[in-house]
Scaffold this motif. Structure first.
Motif, short mmCIF file in Angstrom:
data_model
loop_
_atom_site.label_atom_id
_atom_site.label_comp_id
_atom_site.label_asym_id
_atom_site.label_seq_id
_atom_site.Cartn_x
_atom_site.Cartn_y
_atom_site.Cartn_z
N ILE A 37 0.53 -1.07 -0.20
CA ILE A 37 0.05 -0.06 0.19
C ILE A 37 0.49 1.11 -0.40
N VAL A 38 2.07 0.92 1.16
CA VAL A 38 3.04 2.58 1.04
C VAL A 38 3.45 2.12 -0.57
N ARG A 39 3.82 1.52 -1.49
CA ARG A 39 4.51 1.61 -2.35
C ARG A 39 2.99 2.01 -3.65
N TRP A 40 1.74 1.45 -3.65
CA TRP A 40 1.07 2.58 -4.59
C TRP A 40 1.00 3.48 -4.37
N GLU A 41 0.43 4.41 -2.80
CA GLU A 41 0.50 5.57 -2.56
C GLU A 41 1.24 6.02 -2.32
N ALA A 42 2.67 6.70 -2.57
CA ALA A 42 4.12 7.40 -3.33
C ALA A 42 3.76 7.35 -4.34
N GLY A 43 3.12 6.78 -5.10
CA GLY A 43 3.10 6.30 -6.70
C GLY A 43 4.45 5.54 -7.08
N ARG A 44 5.42 4.53 -6.76
CA ARG A 44 6.28 3.07 -7.73
C ARG A 44 5.95 2.78 -7.86
N THR A 45 5.06 2.38 -7.18
CA THR A 45 4.39 1.32 -8.25
C THR A 45 3.10 1.21 -8.04
N GLU A 46 2.17 0.34 -9.55
CA GLU A 46 0.42 0.47 -9.69
C GLU A 46 -0.02 -0.72 -9.36
N PRO A 47 -1.02 -0.78 -8.23
CA PRO A 47 -1.29 -1.70 -8.79
C PRO A 47 -1.97 -3.09 -9.55
N GLN A 48 -1.79 -3.96 -9.47
CA GLN A 48 -1.67 -5.31 -10.59
C GLN A 48 -3.05 -5.36 -10.63
#
Length: 393
Positions: free
Chosen positions: A38-49
């Motif tokens: 969730i942290v990575r999604w919200e930081a914009g580093r990855t997107e949900p698969q």
């Protein structure tokens, strides 16, 4: 309250999650994934698969099309805006023109009131900006007030009020200097604030100046003096602030009982009702602030069973837009989690703190994070390895 469908594009993923009342941990649990994802999604580093988007949309009370809008709007969210650009805009707004008295002119209560209102607006820049962004603004305002004191004409009552405003501004300049790592300047401004506060006859301002001086080096004697100077002649939130800083000084020096007594006094004060108005310089002091300080104190004392619940609860209610402060407070939670032998969660918290601290005009989050990361090197596990690798990158 629900959000109209047509407004979904205005929310980043983090904002949307908060709007439906979910913490990162709760959303991760609902989706059966790790919180770090969730942290990575919200930081914009990855997107949900693709597989996780349908349940994610349901959890956020969106259609999949609306979720796509939210994800694509992430780069335009307030968290992604260059903080330096925001600094310029916020400073321009705070510095709305104020007519300055001409040399030798007579000033009175109206001009002092305007100056206090202006100082209050400037003070709120510290909510979202670091000392590197605000120091020049605060010192310029302080210097302008000093010049006004020297050149204008006024009554003795106005003189005390003007000197009090100068003391507030010198405290702000000292805090910004401290936050920017300019420690010689911070001590100089705090001494100027203390002298002006004494001259103004305001025991709360005098106590706060002493508390600022004590905070830099966790000086228990000066911190205790700040509470004695203020005594009972000040408002509840002023006393709460001075006692929580006294608690901090005791905690850093390892005095458990004294820390607990000071924290109890802060809690009692912040919950006390009063018919007298609080000064603006304690606008941010509330029970949440006392909980955060208690968590920090118990971390310093090596009491993770007390610290972790306090910090977990407080930080879940602390908005990410206060990025510098939340990053700082998260480092105490990370240390407490390592004391509790939970390095995996400590790694998640540290990763989020790194995200929050990115671009902040303050030296303090970086200094704190270096200590956390150094301690994390003692542990293994993929979560710890990932955050250490990211820090090295």
């Amino acid at each position: 309250m629900g959000h109209p469908v047509g407004h979904a594009r205005r929310h980043s993923l983090a904002q949307r999650r908060r709007s439906v009342g979910l913490s990162q941990d709760e959303l991760a649990h609902a989706l059966g994934i790790e919180r770090s994802t969730i942290v990575r999604w919200e930081a914009g580093r990855t997107e949900p698969q693709a597989w996780v988007r349908p349940p994610l949309a349901r959890a956020l009370q969106l259609s999949e099309e609306q979720l796509d809008d939210v994800l694509h709007a992430e780069s335009a969210s307030p968290d992604a805006v260059d903080r330096r650009a925001f600094a310029g805009l916020a400073t321009a707004l705070a510095l709305a023109p104020l007519a300055r008295a001409r040399t030798g002119s007579q000033i009175g209560a109206t001009q002092v009131r305007q100056l206090r209102q202006r100082t209050a607006r400037l003070r709120r820049l510290d909510d979202h900006l670091g000392g590197m962004d605000t120091y020049g603004v605060y010192t310029s305002e302080m210097d302008a007030t000093a010049k006004l004191i020297k050149t204008a004409s006024y009554s003795s009552t106005t003189a005390r009020a003007l000197t009090g405003v100068f003391a507030e501004q010198a405290q702000m300049a000292g805090w910004a200097a401290f936050d920017a790592g300019r420690y010689v300047e911070s001590r100089r401004h705090y001494r100027a604030a203390l002298s002006a506060a004494k001259e103004s006859g305001d025991p709360g301002l005098e106590g706060n100046s002493l508390a600022f001086i004590a905070y830099e080096k966790a000086d228990t004697q000066t911190a205790a003096q700040s509470t004695r100077v203020a005594g009972t002649r000040t408002t509840p939130r002023v006393r709460a602030l001075l006692h929580e800083r006294l608690a901090w000084a005791y905690a850093v020096s390892g005095q458990v009982s004294a820390t607990a007594r000071a924290l109890d006094a802060a809690v009692a004060a912040v919950n006390e009702s009063s018919h007298f108005p609080e000064p603006d310089w304690v606008f941010w002091v509330d029970p949440l602030e006392i909980d955060i300080m208690a968590g920090r104190c118990y971390t310093e004392l090596g009491r993770p069973a007390r610290a972790v619940p306090l910090l977990d609860d407080a930080l879940s209610r602390y908005d990410d837009t206060h990025s510098r402060d939340k990053a700082l407070y998260s480092t105490w939670l990370a240390h407490a989690l390592m004391d509790a032998d939970d390095p995996e969660r400590a790694a998640y918290v540290t990763e989020h703190a790194i995200d929050l601290a990115s671009g902040v005009g303050s030296v303090r989050p970086g200094e704190r994070l270096r200590g956390v990361l150094s301690r994390l090197t003692r542990y293994g596990g993929p979560e710890v390895a990932a955050v250490l690798e990211r820090a090295r990158g």
